[in-house]
Each structure stands twice: as C-alpha cells, then as structure tokens.
Design a protein around this motif. Sequence first.
Motif, PDB file in Angstrom:
ATOM      1  N   VAL A  47      28.801 -66.882  79.139  1.00  0.00           N
ATOM      2  CA  VAL A  47      28.988 -68.177  79.784  1.00  0.00           C
ATOM      3  C   VAL A  47      27.882 -69.071  79.231  1.00  0.00           C
ATOM      4  N   ARG A  48      28.266 -70.207  78.642  1.00  0.00           N
ATOM      5  CA  ARG A  48      27.288 -71.143  78.080  1.00  0.00           C
ATOM      6  C   ARG A  48      27.376 -72.451  78.855  1.00  0.00           C
ATOM      7  N   THR A  49      26.258 -72.900  79.414  1.00  0.00           N
ATOM      8  CA  THR A  49      26.197 -74.139  80.172  1.00  0.00           C
ATOM      9  C   THR A  49      25.210 -75.082  79.492  1.00  0.00           C
ATOM     10  N   TRP A  50      25.643 -76.325  79.306  1.00  0.00           N
ATOM     11  CA  TRP A  50      24.862 -77.325  78.581  1.00  0.00           C
ATOM     12  C   TRP A  50      24.519 -78.491  79.493  1.00  0.00           C
ATOM     13  N   ALA A  51      23.348 -79.058  79.303  1.00  0.00           N
ATOM     14  CA  ALA A  51      22.837 -80.150  80.125  1.00  0.00           C
ATOM     15  C   ALA A  51      23.590 -81.456  79.854  1.00  0.00           C
ATOM     16  N   HIS A  85      28.739 -77.361  62.284  1.00  0.00           N
ATOM     17  CA  HIS A  85      29.345 -78.134  63.362  1.00  0.00           C
ATOM     18  C   HIS A  85      28.262 -78.806  64.196  1.00  0.00           C
ATOM     19  N   GLU A  86      28.680 -79.822  64.955  1.00  0.00           N
ATOM     20  CA  GLU A  86      27.798 -80.550  65.861  1.00  0.00           C
ATOM     21  C   GLU A  86      28.440 -80.569  67.237  1.00  0.00           C
ATOM     22  N   GLU A  87      27.609 -80.681  68.276  1.00  0.00           N
ATOM     23  CA  GLU A  87      28.108 -80.699  69.653  1.00  0.00           C
ATOM     24  C   GLU A  87      27.425 -81.829  70.420  1.00  0.00           C
ATOM     25  N   ARG A  88      28.199 -82.467  71.292  1.00  0.00           N
ATOM     26  CA  ARG A  88      27.646 -83.478  72.196  1.00  0.00           C
ATOM     27  C   ARG A  88      28.301 -83.261  73.546  1.00  0.00           C
ATOM     28  N   TYR A  89      27.492 -83.297  74.601  1.00  0.00           N
ATOM     29  CA  TYR A  89      27.974 -82.991  75.938  1.00  0.00           C
ATOM     30  C   TYR A  89      28.010 -84.238  76.801  1.00  0.00           C
ATOM     31  N   GLY A  90      28.954 -84.287  77.737  1.00  0.00           N
ATOM     32  CA  GLY A  90      29.217 -85.451  78.564  1.00  0.00           C
ATOM     33  C   GLY A  90      28.188 -85.687  79.661  1.00  0.00           C
TER      34      GLY A  90
END
Length: 101
Positions: free
Chosen positions: A29-33, A81-86
């Motif tokens: 489970v991965r949770t991002w700020a 790859h790149e990631e951006r969180y809401g």
Amino acid sequence: MAQPHAPIPASFEDFERQALAKGYEQALVRTWAPQQIVQQHRHDFHASALVVAGEMWLTQSGTTRHLVPGDTFELDRSEPHEERYGPDGATYWVARRTSAA
C-alpha cells in the motif's frame, strides 16, 4: 476498442492474493502526501497498481494520465516516469516483480 477491466479487488488482501498468484513477488500500500511531486525516476521492478483513494497524474513516454480511484497503471522495469499527487494526496495498491515475467 476498449478492453473490459478486471474486477476490482474488494480489499488489499484480495489484491495481494491475486498479485502473488500472478507471479508478483510483493504487494504494498503506497500513500502519497497532498501536492507531492516525484520528479522523473525509474524502478528496478515491474509495477502493476490500482488507485484506491485521491488522485494522481502519471507521466510516461511524454503522455500524462489523470488517475482516480478504480484506475490502474503499469510500469515496466526501468521505465522513466513522473508522478504528481492531488490536493488530498493519493493511495494505490501496487504489485511488484523483479524477476522476468
């Protein structure tokens, strides 16, 4: 033509069980700020993930996808790859495999 999606597992335990049965070595489970940005990077594993909360934008091969709960994504080993969180961050379940499929 769009392919039908596999049924969404009811719980992380179901997701993990299905992933291990498919030959993945682990599930997490991965949770991002909120508003977190992860610059371009690579992993030494193949990843198959299911977004379960929040939203994120994933950029692969110059294409950005907006992902919300129920959406899935795959990353090949060493794929940049790149990631951006809401604004509420995001959580996804991810299966990882380091061995060849």
